[in-house]
Design a protein around this motif. Structure first.
Motif, short mmCIF file in Angstrom:
data_model
loop_
_atom_site.label_atom_id
_atom_site.label_comp_id
_atom_site.label_asym_id
_atom_site.label_seq_id
_atom_site.Cartn_x
_atom_site.Cartn_y
_atom_site.Cartn_z
N LEU A 108 0.66 -1.38 -0.05
CA LEU A 108 0.00 0.25 0.11
C LEU A 108 0.91 1.20 -0.01
N GLY A 109 1.97 1.25 0.58
CA GLY A 109 2.95 2.28 0.83
C GLY A 109 3.41 2.59 -0.57
N VAL A 110 4.02 1.56 -1.19
CA VAL A 110 4.54 1.72 -2.62
C VAL A 110 3.31 2.31 -3.52
N SER A 111 2.25 1.98 -3.46
CA SER A 111 1.30 2.05 -4.49
C SER A 111 0.86 3.74 -4.23
N LEU A 112 1.11 4.09 -3.00
CA LEU A 112 0.69 5.27 -2.79
C LEU A 112 1.80 6.41 -3.20
N LEU A 113 2.87 5.96 -2.96
CA LEU A 113 4.24 6.64 -3.30
C LEU A 113 4.14 6.81 -5.02
N VAL A 114 3.82 5.76 -5.62
CA VAL A 114 3.75 5.77 -6.96
C VAL A 114 2.57 6.69 -7.46
N LEU A 115 1.40 6.53 -6.86
CA LEU A 115 0.45 7.55 -7.24
C LEU A 115 0.71 9.06 -7.24
N ALA A 116 1.33 9.34 -5.91
CA ALA A 116 1.67 10.62 -5.79
C ALA A 116 2.95 11.26 -6.73
N SER A 117 3.77 10.18 -7.21
CA SER A 117 4.61 10.71 -8.15
C SER A 117 3.92 10.87 -9.51
N GLN A 118 3.04 10.07 -9.79
CA GLN A 118 2.35 10.17 -11.12
C GLN A 118 1.54 11.50 -11.26
N VAL A 119 0.80 11.54 -10.22
CA VAL A 119 -0.08 12.91 -9.87
C VAL A 119 0.85 14.21 -9.90
N GLY A 120 2.12 14.10 -9.57
CA GLY A 120 2.87 15.12 -9.17
C GLY A 120 2.79 16.12 -7.99
N VAL A 121 2.28 15.24 -6.94
CA VAL A 121 2.05 15.86 -5.56
C VAL A 121 3.32 15.67 -4.75
N GLN A 122 3.82 16.63 -4.12
CA GLN A 122 5.03 16.69 -3.68
C GLN A 122 4.68 16.14 -1.93
N LEU A 123 5.77 15.26 -1.77
CA LEU A 123 5.37 14.26 -0.48
C LEU A 123 5.55 15.12 0.83
N SER A 124 4.69 15.34 1.41
CA SER A 124 4.54 16.29 2.83
C SER A 124 3.40 15.52 3.87
N MET A 125 3.15 16.56 4.48
CA MET A 125 2.27 16.20 5.56
C MET A 125 0.87 16.09 5.16
N ILE A 126 0.46 16.57 4.03
CA ILE A 126 -0.67 16.20 3.31
C ILE A 126 -0.97 14.89 2.65
N THR A 127 -0.02 14.44 2.04
CA THR A 127 0.19 12.99 1.58
C THR A 127 0.23 12.22 2.82
N ILE A 128 0.48 12.42 3.91
CA ILE A 128 0.77 11.46 4.94
C ILE A 128 -0.80 11.29 5.43
N VAL A 129 -1.39 12.75 5.77
CA VAL A 129 -2.81 12.63 6.14
C VAL A 129 -3.63 11.66 5.05
N LEU A 130 -3.61 12.06 3.78
CA LEU A 130 -4.50 11.22 2.84
C LEU A 130 -4.12 9.72 2.79
N SER A 131 -2.95 9.25 3.26
CA SER A 131 -2.49 8.01 3.13
C SER A 131 -3.05 7.42 4.51
N HIS A 132 -3.05 8.00 5.52
CA HIS A 132 -3.63 7.53 6.78
C HIS A 132 -5.27 7.42 6.71
N VAL A 133 -5.74 8.39 5.94
CA VAL A 133 -7.38 8.31 5.56
C VAL A 133 -7.61 7.01 4.98
N VAL A 134 -6.66 6.77 4.07
CA VAL A 134 -6.84 5.55 3.02
C VAL A 134 -6.89 4.25 3.84
N LEU A 135 -6.17 4.24 5.05
CA LEU A 135 -5.86 3.18 5.96
C LEU A 135 -7.29 2.98 6.87
N ALA A 136 -7.34 4.26 7.34
CA ALA A 136 -8.28 4.11 8.54
C ALA A 136 -9.82 4.05 7.92
#
Length: 262
Positions: A108-136
């Motif tokens: 799941l972590g690799v998938s979210l990292l690839v998605l963020a890279s493809q969309v062009g989103v910079q890794l930050s607290m926002i990506t952490i929050v969105l990833s945790h929402v996907v988990l929770a």
């Protein structure tokens, strides 16, 4: 008798490691030797004197808070959708909820990292929050399913027949019935986000959360400072869960008393 002994063994298996973590957090020596020769609060004092640790702690707190709030809002919307879907739609929604839970955190972590890279989103607290929402969020929906299965749709219909609008029906009928479960699940989301490490390691970029800071400390050396941090995190999580359970219990008692009065 055998069942009782089995329960006690399971509880001991779960609680003894936690008790050892708390015990060694007061160890005066930096080594993990037993029996303990002296006790000290030096490791707790070191927590509050370390600015990097304090920064990681606050980041984890705000990330967990935002995760719980977003999960609560999306969970309420998804719960309403689940109530209005047919059997096939509910089955599809349940499958979609189970899939992220079934996947290992590494995938799941690799998938979210690839998605963020493809969309062009910079890794930050926002990506952490969105990833945790996907988990929770899937866990919240699985927990809500048991509550929604007992939900009586006739209550909403009766409210509408009495002239209440859709918004008023949701606020006065639907939400009070599902709110205790939603609050409990949101608190669990907070705890899950606060302790999450595997997925966070892929989507954090340069941000450092408390679990990642502890991991970086363990790679250098292992001292009772880690036990002190873990003890405070455990106490904080237990306090949050206790408060949520108390609020849910008060909410249920209020609903029951209002029904009795009516």
């Amino acid at each position: 008798m055998i069942l009782r002994v089995t329960v006690y063994l399971i509880l001991a298996f779960l609680l003894i490691p936690l008790a050892l973590i708390v015990l060694f957090s007061f160890n005066a020596s930096p080594s993990f030797t037993f029996p303990i020769t002296g006790y000290s609060m030096r490791w707790y004092a070191q927590i509050f004197s370390d600015p990097q640790l304090g920064s990681a702690l606050w980041k984890s707190f705000w990330i967990a808070t935002l995760t719980a709030i977003i999960t609560f809002i999306l969970g309420a919307a998804a719960s309403l959708s689940w109530l209005r879907l047919g059997r096939k739609g509910r089955t599809i929604l349940e499958i979609l909820c189970i899939t992220p839970i079934a996947l290992p955190g590494l995938f799941l972590g690799v998938s979210l990292l690839v998605l963020a890279s493809q969309v062009g989103v910079q890794l930050s607290m926002i990506t952490i929050v969105l990833s945790h929402v996907v988990l929770a969020l899937p866990m919240l929906m699985i927990a809500m399913r048991a509550r929604l299965a007992l939900f009586d749709a006739n209550l909403e219909e009766a409210s509408r027949d009495l002239g209440a609008s859709q918004v008023l029906t949701f606020r006065r009928v639907t939400l009070p019935l599902i709110a205790p479960t939603l609050i409990s699940c949101a608190v669990l989301s907070f705890a899950l986000s606060f302790d999450e490490f595997v997925v966070t390691a892929f989507v954090s970029g340069t941000e450092t959360t408390l679990p990642m800071y502890i991991w970086s400390m363990m790679r250098r050396t292992v001292t009772p400072l880690i036990n002190a941090i873990s003890t405070l995190a455990m106490v904080f999580t237990i306090a949050i869960i206790s408060i949520a359970l108390a609020i849910a219990a008060m909410k249920r008692a209020t609903n029951l008393s209002s029904r009795d009065v009516a």
